[in-house]
Design a protein around this motif. Structure first.
Motif, PDB file in Angstrom:
ATOM      1  N   ARG A  18      58.247  20.816   8.096  1.00 22.52           N
ATOM      2  CA  ARG A  18      58.218  20.525   9.535  1.00 22.52           C
ATOM      3  C   ARG A  18      59.622  20.614  10.100  1.00 22.52           C
ATOM      4  N   ASP A  20      61.370  19.245  13.550  1.00 21.86           N
ATOM      5  CA  ASP A  20      61.185  18.494  14.785  1.00 21.86           C
ATOM      6  C   ASP A  20      62.497  17.819  15.153  1.00 21.86           C
ATOM      7  N   ASP A  50      54.783  24.220   8.588  1.00 27.66           N
ATOM      8  CA  ASP A  50      53.565  23.542   9.038  1.00 27.66           C
ATOM      9  C   ASP A  50      53.617  23.143  10.509  1.00 27.66           C
ATOM     10  N   TYR A  51      54.842  22.874  11.020  1.00 23.42           N
ATOM     11  CA  TYR A  51      54.970  22.364  12.382  1.00 23.42           C
ATOM     12  C   TYR A  51      56.368  22.674  12.901  1.00 23.42           C
ATOM     13  N   SER A  53      58.720  21.833  16.604  1.00 22.83           N
ATOM     14  CA  SER A  53      58.784  21.253  17.949  1.00 22.83           C
ATOM     15  C   SER A  53      59.754  22.074  18.790  1.00 22.83           C
ATOM     16  N   VAL A  83      51.622  26.849  14.260  1.00 26.48           N
ATOM     17  CA  VAL A  83      52.983  27.340  14.505  1.00 26.48           C
ATOM     18  C   VAL A  83      52.926  28.642  15.314  1.00 26.48           C
TER      19      VAL A  83
END
Length: 110
Positions: A18, A20, A50-51, A53, A83
């Motif tokens: 991730r 973020d 996975d992610y 921001s 994503v």
């Protein structure tokens, strides 16, 4: 989070996990420490991401601008799931060339 490989004339950054607000600064530092100054072609392999921001998007945009300033090129590959949706909605797919897989990205960088 970040693994550097070199293939043909390109540096490939394999990004995982991730990105973020809590780790975007660390991600940016790792990118700066990983990529050699002379690198002109960088491919972000996002298969295991996975992610991401907006803080992570900003880091990628800074990387693209830095490479462009050196007459270099940034592209992305293997973007999928949520994503991919983030990149599409934010317009990043229109700014940074995106390929289905690493092989496509490498052949486009020749």
């Amino acid at each position: 989070m970040l693994e550097l490989e070199q293939e043909q004339n390109a540096y490939i950054l394999k990004v995982s996990g991730r990105i973020d607000g809590s780790n975007a600064a660390e991600f940016q530092s790792k990118i700066q420490d990983s990529i050699p100054q002379e690198a002109s072609t960088v491919i972000l392999d996002l298969n295991d991401l996975d992610y991401i921001s907006s803080a992570g998007l900003r880091v990628i945009l800074l990387l693209a601008k830095n490479l462009k300033g050196k007459k270099g090129k940034l592209s992305m590959c293997s973007v999928s799931g949520p994503v991919k949706d983030v990149f599409t909605i934010s317009g990043f797919s229109a700014i940074i060339p995106t390929y289905d897989n690493r092989e496509s990205a490498l052949s486009a960088s020749d």
